[in-house]
Write a protein that holds these residues in place. Structure first.
Motif, PDB file in Angstrom:
ATOM      1  N   LYS A  68      -3.860   0.680   8.967  1.00  0.00           N
ATOM      2  CA  LYS A  68      -3.562  -0.615   9.581  1.00  0.00           C
ATOM      3  C   LYS A  68      -2.079  -0.805   9.868  1.00  0.00           C
ATOM      4  CE  LYS A  68      -6.528  -2.394  10.442  1.00  0.00           C
ATOM      5  NZ  LYS A  68      -7.394  -2.013  11.594  1.00  0.00           N
ATOM      6  N   TYR A  95      -5.279  -4.776   6.177  1.00  0.00           N
ATOM      7  CA  TYR A  95      -5.951  -3.879   5.230  1.00  0.00           C
ATOM      8  C   TYR A  95      -7.125  -4.607   4.565  1.00  0.00           C
ATOM      9  CZ  TYR A  95      -6.076  -0.097   1.697  1.00  0.00           C
ATOM     10  OH  TYR A  95      -6.436   0.967   0.902  1.00  0.00           O
ATOM     11  N   TYR A 141     -11.089  -3.493   5.153  1.00  0.00           N
ATOM     12  CA  TYR A 141     -11.870  -2.938   4.050  1.00  0.00           C
ATOM     13  C   TYR A 141     -12.738  -3.975   3.338  1.00  0.00           C
ATOM     14  CZ  TYR A 141      -9.141   1.320   4.663  1.00  0.00           C
ATOM     15  OH  TYR A 141      -8.552   2.456   5.182  1.00  0.00           O
ATOM     16  N   ALA A 169      -6.424  -6.460  -2.060  1.00  0.00           N
ATOM     17  CA  ALA A 169      -5.664  -5.573  -1.176  1.00  0.00           C
ATOM     18  C   ALA A 169      -4.236  -5.371  -1.677  1.00  0.00           C
ATOM     19  CB  ALA A 169      -5.650  -6.133   0.248  1.00  0.00           C
ATOM     20  N   VAL A 183      -2.916  -1.544  -2.421  1.00  0.00           N
ATOM     21  CA  VAL A 183      -1.829  -0.861  -1.701  1.00  0.00           C
ATOM     22  C   VAL A 183      -0.589  -0.684  -2.564  1.00  0.00           C
ATOM     23  CG1 VAL A 183      -2.690  -1.794   0.484  1.00  0.00           C
ATOM     24  CG2 VAL A 183      -0.757  -2.927  -0.657  1.00  0.00           C
TER      25      VAL A 183
END
Length: 277
Positions: free
Chosen positions: A13, A126, A130, A137, A141
């Motif tokens: 992304k 993201y 997902y 998220a 990450v």
């Protein structure tokens, strides 16, 4: 074997798809936009299960991570076996060694294009892609062992945290050139950024062709195409792939406490690349 792979690398992304669609239109040099569902032909993905099956000559189990990693060098050699000068290969893998296997082997690599995006905006996309909450998220990450799990379509992708990923591609000595671009600069000055990509690949920069490819890969065009025909790369968890594509959405859409968490986790790399005021 030629060192012919040019990696189109990014954290998920962050603009990789936009870049590939631009290149598809620049290479095609057509009077009409290339279909977004054909643009993937410009760059192979390095984690597509079908490629591993082709190399193995039989069905494979993507969940057997050790076996997939052992096969990866053979898959990449299969890509360069066409003896082309350049093979564009999309990757979300960090430039690291996973279980003794170099994910981005120097002996097959010609160069790389690395696209990064402000992680405060990236994490919103993201989460949507997902099917996660923003909190999930942010945690994902920022985790040093973050990886995309395998499924029927793709083998495991070893991404690590956003900061680890960026460092892996942008720091240290490299045996090949790496063109680093920021998504925000691509938005602000697409002509300059995309011209750098064309030059990096050794193609002539034709101004009219460049302008047309930028127009044909604009967010408006991509969004309209997705509405009409769908997009093969859209995940089942998200309503659409091309949502807004803007910058600074985090200022209104990401809770202050999550902004604080992201800045704490990624401060050094964000500061280095101009993402902290």
């Amino acid at each position: 074997m030629k060192k012919s792979i040019v990696w189109m690398a990014s954290y998920p992304k962050s603009g990789n798809t936009w870049m590939r669609i631009f290149l598809a239109n620049y290479v095609a040099n057509s009077a009409e936009p290339v279909s977004i569902n054909q643009a993937h032909r410009i760059a192979l993905g390095d984690s597509i299960t079908k490629m591993y099956q082709m190399v193995a000559g039989r069905p494979v189990d993507p969940e057997n991570i050790e076996h997939m990693l052992q096969m990866r060098p053979h898959v990449l050699r299969g890509i360069v076996a066409n003896n082309a000068d350049i093979n564009l290969v999309k990757t979300h893998n960090a430039r690291v060694v996973a279980r003794d296997v170099p994910l981005i082997p120097e002996d097959l690599t010609r160069s790389a294009i690395y696209i990064m995006r402000n992680p405060l905006d990236m994490v919103l996309s993201y989460a949507r892609h997902y099917g996660m909450s923003h909190e999930e998220a942010v945690y994902t990450v920022s985790h040093p062992d973050n990886a995309n799990p395998p499924d029927a379509e793709t083998v495991t992708q070893f991404m690590r945290s956003w900061s680890d990923h960026v460092r892996s591609w942008t720091t240290g000595k490299s045996a090949y050139p790496v063109l680093v671009l920021r998504y925000e600069d691509m938005l602000a000055d697409p002509k300059t950024c995309f011209a750098k990509v064309v030059e990096h690949l050794g193609m002539p920069v034709d101004e009219a062709r460049l302008d047309r490819a930028i127009l044909f890969s604009s967010f408006k065009e991509l969004s309209e195409q997705e509405k009409k025909q769908g997009f093969v790369e859209k995940s089942e968890e998200s309503e659409r792939f091309f949502a807004k594509g803007q910058k600074d959405q985090w200022k209104t859409d990401l809770e202050p406490r999550l902004v604080k968490q992201m800045k704490h986790a990624h401060r050094k790399v964000m500061k280095k690349h101009g993402y902290l005021e």
